[in-house]
Design a protein around this motif. Structure first.
Motif, mmCIF file in Angstrom:
data_model
loop_
_atom_site.group_PDB
_atom_site.id
_atom_site.type_symbol
_atom_site.label_atom_id
_atom_site.label_comp_id
_atom_site.label_asym_id
_atom_site.label_seq_id
_atom_site.Cartn_x
_atom_site.Cartn_y
_atom_site.Cartn_z
ATOM 1 N N SER A 98 14.587 107.109 18.165
ATOM 2 C CA SER A 98 14.609 108.134 19.228
ATOM 3 C C SER A 98 14.471 109.528 18.628
ATOM 4 C CB SER A 98 15.906 108.037 20.040
ATOM 5 O OG SER A 98 15.935 106.832 20.776
ATOM 6 N N GLN A 103 15.361 107.206 26.390
ATOM 7 C CA GLN A 103 16.140 105.971 26.290
ATOM 8 C C GLN A 103 17.066 105.842 27.508
ATOM 9 O OE1 GLN A 103 17.805 105.453 22.418
ATOM 10 N NE2 GLN A 103 18.982 103.651 23.006
ATOM 11 N N ASP A 129 10.577 104.995 25.374
ATOM 12 C CA ASP A 129 11.763 104.692 24.583
ATOM 13 C C ASP A 129 12.594 103.632 25.301
ATOM 14 O OD1 ASP A 129 13.895 104.648 22.856
ATOM 15 O OD2 ASP A 129 14.160 106.821 22.775
ATOM 16 N N GLU A 130 12.496 102.413 24.820
ATOM 17 C CA GLU A 130 13.215 101.259 25.383
ATOM 18 C C GLU A 130 12.983 101.096 26.887
ATOM 19 O OE1 GLU A 130 17.104 100.440 23.941
ATOM 20 O OE2 GLU A 130 16.778 101.444 22.032
HETATM 21 MG MG LIG Z 1 17.171 105.151 20.337
#
Ligand SMILES: [Mg+2]
Ligand SMILES: Nc1ncnc2c1ncn2[C@@H]1O[C@H](COP(=O)(O)OP(=O)(O)O)[C@@H](O)[C@H]1O
Length: 250
Positions: free
Chosen positions: A47, A89, A174-175
């Protein structure tokens, strides 16, 4: 290879938080149309690397090029004007706003300052673009519902859709599948693959779910303790002893 041949080039990025060396001298290139996976144990700097690429954090050293042009010092908003979108995230949907308004808002964020987002006239072009994304992600039946009333998986889908308001150029996720159930995961993967194919857009995807990463991505980079420890096709990564050790040993 020269940075001008790539949609994204990351050169020698390092970022420390006090004594923590979160990202250490990371370099890689991403080609147009590629779906690049970025994996690594928790705390390996994924991240932080995204935030350095996207102007949320200033790296201690290194450079980032988008379409061959240095983007040093550019804000997230300036980057989005270059067609670079992202998801965080953590979910970044506004629960008290409707689905359509969340996506329009994301588009305004990509186009203007905070002031113009709050006080600017609604942009008809944005509504049309937002509706196209709603249709693409098949959120039409939820269009006028409050985002907070959606299931978690639906909110993740909305969050992904919002990232595409910057345009199809380059999207960093991000995810996107974090905490999402299996059905939604398959659906999200299929939609991302279709979008990539139809728009020849480029993705960089951080994700813990290995099945998701291995089936979505054409190439994978592995980070451990802030450094790239491996890079290759999903098959190469699956069988890489250093990667296996980084996960099992971590
Ligand atoms: Mg992360
Ligand atoms: N804002 C911050 N302040 C201090 N330390 C941070 C900050 N952001 C991340 N870190 C630290 O940097 C390292 C990398 O974190 P992160 O990039 O979030 O990893 P990942 O996304 O791979 O899980 C971790 O040790 C984390 O605790």
């Amino acid at each position: 290879m020269s940075t001008t041949d790539h949609v994204l080039s990351v050169r020698n990025i390092s970022k420390s938080f006090g004594a923590i060396h979160a990202v250490r001298d990371v370099s890689f290139d991403v080609e147009k149309g590629e779906v690049l996976g970025l994996i690594g144990p928790n705390g390996s700097g994924k991240s932080t690397l995204f935030n350095c690429i996207l102007g949320q954090l200033t790296p201690n050293s290194g450079e980032v090029f988008v379409d061959g042009k240095s983007v040093a010092g550019k804000s997230a908003y300036q980057l989005s004007r270059l067609g670079v979108g992202r998801t965080f995230q953590q979910l970044s949907v506004f629960p008290q706003m409707t689905v359509i308004d969340n996506i329009i808002m994301a588009g305004q964020e990509h186009r203007g300052s905070m002031v113009s987002r709050l006080f600017g006239k609604p942009d008809a072009g944005l509504t049309e673009a937002a509706d196209q994304l709603i249709e693409f992600f098949r959120l039409g039946h939820l269009r006028d519902q409050m985002a907070g009333s959606l299931s978690y998986g639906q909110q993740k889908l909305l969050d992904a859709a919002m990232a595409f308001m910057a345009g199809p150029g380059l999207v960093l996720l991000d995810e996107p599948a974090g905490g999402v159930n299996l059905t939604m995961l398959e659906y999200l993967k299929e939609r991302l693959q279709t979008y990539n194919r139809e728009h020849d857009s480029t993705f960089v995807v951080i994700e813990h779910n290995m099945e998701f990463v291995m089936s979505l991505c054409t190439r994978i980079i592995v980070l451990a303790e802030g450094q790239i420890i491996a890079e290759g096709t999903p098959d190469e990564i699956r069988n890489n002893q250093q990667v296996i050790d980084a996960y099992l040993g971590g």
